[in-house]
Write an enzyme that holds these catalytic residues in place. Sequence first.
Site, PDB file in Angstrom:
ATOM      1  N   LYS A  10       2.121  -3.265   0.879  1.00 35.65           N
ATOM      2  CA  LYS A  10       2.812  -4.565   1.063  1.00 35.65           C
ATOM      3  C   LYS A  10       3.846  -4.848   1.870  1.00 35.65           C
ATOM      4  CE  LYS A  10       0.381  -7.241  -2.688  1.00 35.65           C
ATOM      5  NZ  LYS A  10       0.256  -8.129  -3.777  1.00 35.65           N
ATOM      6  N   TYR A  50      -6.707 -14.243   0.484  1.00 33.00           N
ATOM      7  CA  TYR A  50      -6.335 -14.560  -0.795  1.00 33.00           C
ATOM      8  C   TYR A  50      -6.926 -15.985  -1.169  1.00 33.00           C
ATOM      9  CZ  TYR A  50      -2.816 -11.013  -1.682  1.00 33.00           C
ATOM     10  OH  TYR A  50      -2.238  -9.747  -1.885  1.00 33.00           O
ATOM     11  N   ASN A 113       5.104  -6.970  -5.229  1.00 31.74           N
ATOM     12  CA  ASN A 113       4.654  -5.880  -5.972  1.00 31.74           C
ATOM     13  C   ASN A 113       3.995  -4.428  -5.417  1.00 31.74           C
ATOM     14  OD1 ASN A 113       2.328  -7.010  -5.293  1.00 31.74           O
ATOM     15  ND2 ASN A 113       1.461  -7.373  -7.450  1.00 31.74           N
ATOM     16  N   HIS A 116      -1.769  -3.890  -3.232  1.00 31.31           N
ATOM     17  CA  HIS A 116      -3.080  -4.636  -3.641  1.00 31.31           C
ATOM     18  C   HIS A 116      -4.052  -3.632  -3.672  1.00 31.31           C
ATOM     19  CE1 HIS A 116      -6.328  -7.481  -3.872  1.00 31.31           C
ATOM     20  NE2 HIS A 116      -6.878  -6.628  -3.140  1.00 31.31           N
ATOM     21  N   GLU A 127     -13.421  -7.103   1.128  1.00 32.01           N
ATOM     22  CA  GLU A 127     -12.145  -6.844   1.543  1.00 32.01           C
ATOM     23  C   GLU A 127     -12.030  -5.678   2.478  1.00 32.01           C
ATOM     24  OE1 GLU A 127      -9.725  -8.317  -2.550  1.00 32.01           O
ATOM     25  OE2 GLU A 127      -9.784  -6.262  -2.026  1.00 32.01           O
TER      26      GLU A 127
END
Length: 139
Positions: A10, A50, A113, A116, A127
């Site tokens: 990320k 998302y 964070n 993913h 995905e």
Amino acid sequence: ALERTFSIIKPDATKRNLTGSVNAVIEKAGLRIVAQKRIQMTRQQAETFYGVHKDRPFFGELVDFMISAPVVVQVLEGENAIAKYREVMGATNPANAAEGTIRKLFANSVGENSVHGSDAPETAAVEIAQFFAGNEIVG
Ligand code: CMP
């Protein structure tokens, strides 16, 4: 079983030049990076990715964050890759993540964070297909 999972490094991690550090943890855990590219996600891509979270209060913040800088999308392969990568990432909130996990080592907060990973085989397939053509994955 031999599985593939989808991973994103990320913006908080790419901005801090941690792509290689994250990849070192992934490879040390025995997962193979069989596809990888650095991209600037569009708002549309992030909203689609998302979509399951679209009614959550943090959806807008999550999408803004995911397009705030480049990300690295990856396909990881290995025995039980989906569960194994979730173990290697650590808990969603880095405050709860175990020692040695990617989120314990690098993450800033529950939003920022660092990584993913897919939560199940069905989501992994969806995905992966959103970001990679079959011929971009070389096992
Ligand atoms: P990820 O595994 O990418 O899937 C959904 C993401 O939503 C999750 O990681 C977190 O980064 C993010 N998220 C979950 N809870 C919160 C929250 N309370 N505030 C902001 N982001 C969140």
